[in-house]
Design an enzyme around this catalytic site. Structure first.
Site, PDB file in Angstrom:
ATOM      1  CG  HIS A 121      -1.756  -1.339   1.216  1.00 22.69           C
ATOM      2  ND1 HIS A 121      -2.739  -1.672   0.308  1.00 22.69           N
ATOM      3  CD2 HIS A 121      -1.641  -2.411   2.045  1.00 22.69           C
ATOM      4  CE1 HIS A 121      -3.209  -2.879   0.586  1.00 22.69           C
ATOM      5  NE2 HIS A 121      -2.544  -3.357   1.628  1.00 22.69           N
ATOM      6  CD  GLU A 158      -1.882  -3.839   5.019  1.00 23.81           C
ATOM      7  OE1 GLU A 158      -1.324  -4.783   4.399  1.00 23.81           O
ATOM      8  OE2 GLU A 158      -3.081  -3.541   4.847  1.00 23.81           O
ATOM      9  CG  HIS A 213       0.750  -6.841   2.239  1.00 26.71           C
ATOM     10  ND1 HIS A 213      -0.167  -5.904   1.817  1.00 26.71           N
ATOM     11  CD2 HIS A 213       1.552  -7.103   1.165  1.00 26.71           C
ATOM     12  CE1 HIS A 213       0.062  -5.605   0.552  1.00 26.71           C
ATOM     13  NE2 HIS A 213       1.098  -6.316   0.131  1.00 26.71           N
ATOM     14  CD  GLU A 295      -1.327 -10.212   4.343  1.00 28.23           C
ATOM     15  OE1 GLU A 295      -1.321  -9.363   5.266  1.00 28.23           O
ATOM     16  OE2 GLU A 295      -1.761  -9.975   3.207  1.00 28.23           O
TER      17      GLU A 295
END
Length: 331
Positions: A121, A158, A213, A295
């Protein structure tokens, strides 16, 4: 001999020599064990708790590669992605901080190697929702360019987390001689789009790539997982050549992440393996180099969130990432 002027009786010399030699041998053995532990010669394969990966449905992981958290909440962190941190424990913006590599060593084990780190992101995506909503080709489908990502219930984004951890990992990898390429460093107005993130690794001819992430699943869903590319041959996507090496990268990354952070594999997908295969992520589908997504935990679970917001834990996470990549590239 204590003062250099007299010699002890011959009878006692042999006994003293035996004692000295025994002490030296014990010291050498202890030193060897310490060196072996510090240098990682115990291997970096994942523990037996991490068997083969389990497949996930395309909607099995919200929040990655253009998908927000399950509740669709945009991230709400700082604009520079560091959560107020500069170098040191709160982030290493220029990658020139502590020059100790994985395991506290410095060296050239990764000399000549290129690593792509993809901080998921972008802290500025929230200000460019129209731009990131446009559709891009990921080979077997069309998806959003990017998303805002998720956040903790207290608003830690995040995108801030991923930049902080990636910068820390960069420092460690550079200390081992690696060239580290970022897809974004908080220096872009938004994005890049997921297809561009894949192309960045291809253009750099990187030897390995990791997209960092954190998940946005519900409360009670805990742990990390590594996303591996499925075999996709559609349109511009052809992962045939990278499925095998990406799996090896993912397995080593999972093993070292467990060791560095003490985190357990996710309890809500992957069947407890910490490994998931997906075919819907443009960042993997369009890659031509070994690549995985990590993740690191679930931002919506209070216990995981407490770790993800802790700078000391993020340093451990970065070390796990760096050690996993190093193990893969020096195998």
């Amino acid at each position: 001999m204590t003062n250099g002027s007299t010699f002890p009786p011959r009878r006692r010399f042999g006994g003293t020599l035996v004692v000295v030699l025994a002490a030296l041998l014990a010291a050498c053995a202890a030193g060897w064990l310490i060196w072996r532990s510090a240098s990682g010669h115990g291997g970096d394969k994942p523990p037996k708790a991490l068997p083969a990966a389990s497949p996930a449905s395309p909607d099995g992981r919200p929040g990655t590669d253009g998908a927000p958290g399950k509740d669709g909440t945009p991230g709400a962190g700082g604009t520079d992605g560091t959560d107020g941190g500069g170098a040191g424990q709160d982030g290493d913006r220029d990658g020139k901080g502590d020059q100790a590599g994985p395991g506290g060593r410095t060296g050239t084990r990764l000399q000549g190697k290129t690593v792509l780190l993809d901080p998921g992101h972008n802290p500025h995506n929230r200000d460019h929702t129209r731009e990131i909503a446009r559709q891009v080709d990921v080979g077997n489908a069309r998806k959003e360019c990017d998303t805002t990502g998720t956040s903790t219930n207290d608003g830690y984004a995040e995108a801030s987390f991923t930049l902080d951890v990636a910068r820390r990992a960069r420092t460690l990898l550079q200390a081992e001689g690696a060239k580290v390429v970022f897809t974004q460093d908080g220096d872009r107005p938004y994005g890049p789009c997921v297809d561009e993130r894949a192309r960045a690794g291809n253009a750099a001819k990187a030897d390995a790539a990791v997209s960092v992430h954190a998940d946005g699943a519900g409360d009670g869903n805990r742990g990390f997982h590594v996303i591996l590319p499925a075999r996709v041959t559609a349109g511009a996507a052809d992962t045939s050549a990278i499925v095998g090496p990406s799996r090896e990268l993912g397995e080593r990354l999972a093993g070292r992440f467990v060791a560095a952070t003490g985190s357990a594999p996710a309890n809500y997908l992957g069947g407890g393996t910490g490994l998931v295969v997906r075919s819907d992520l443009g960042g993997l589908n369009l890659s031509r180099i070994p690549k995985v997504f990590l993740e690191c935990g679930n931002m919506r679970d209070p216990k995981d969130a407490a770790q993800l917001t802790d700078p000391q834990w993020r340093e451990k996470a970065a070390r796990g990432i760096a050690e996993g990549i190093t193990g893969f590239l020096t195998r």
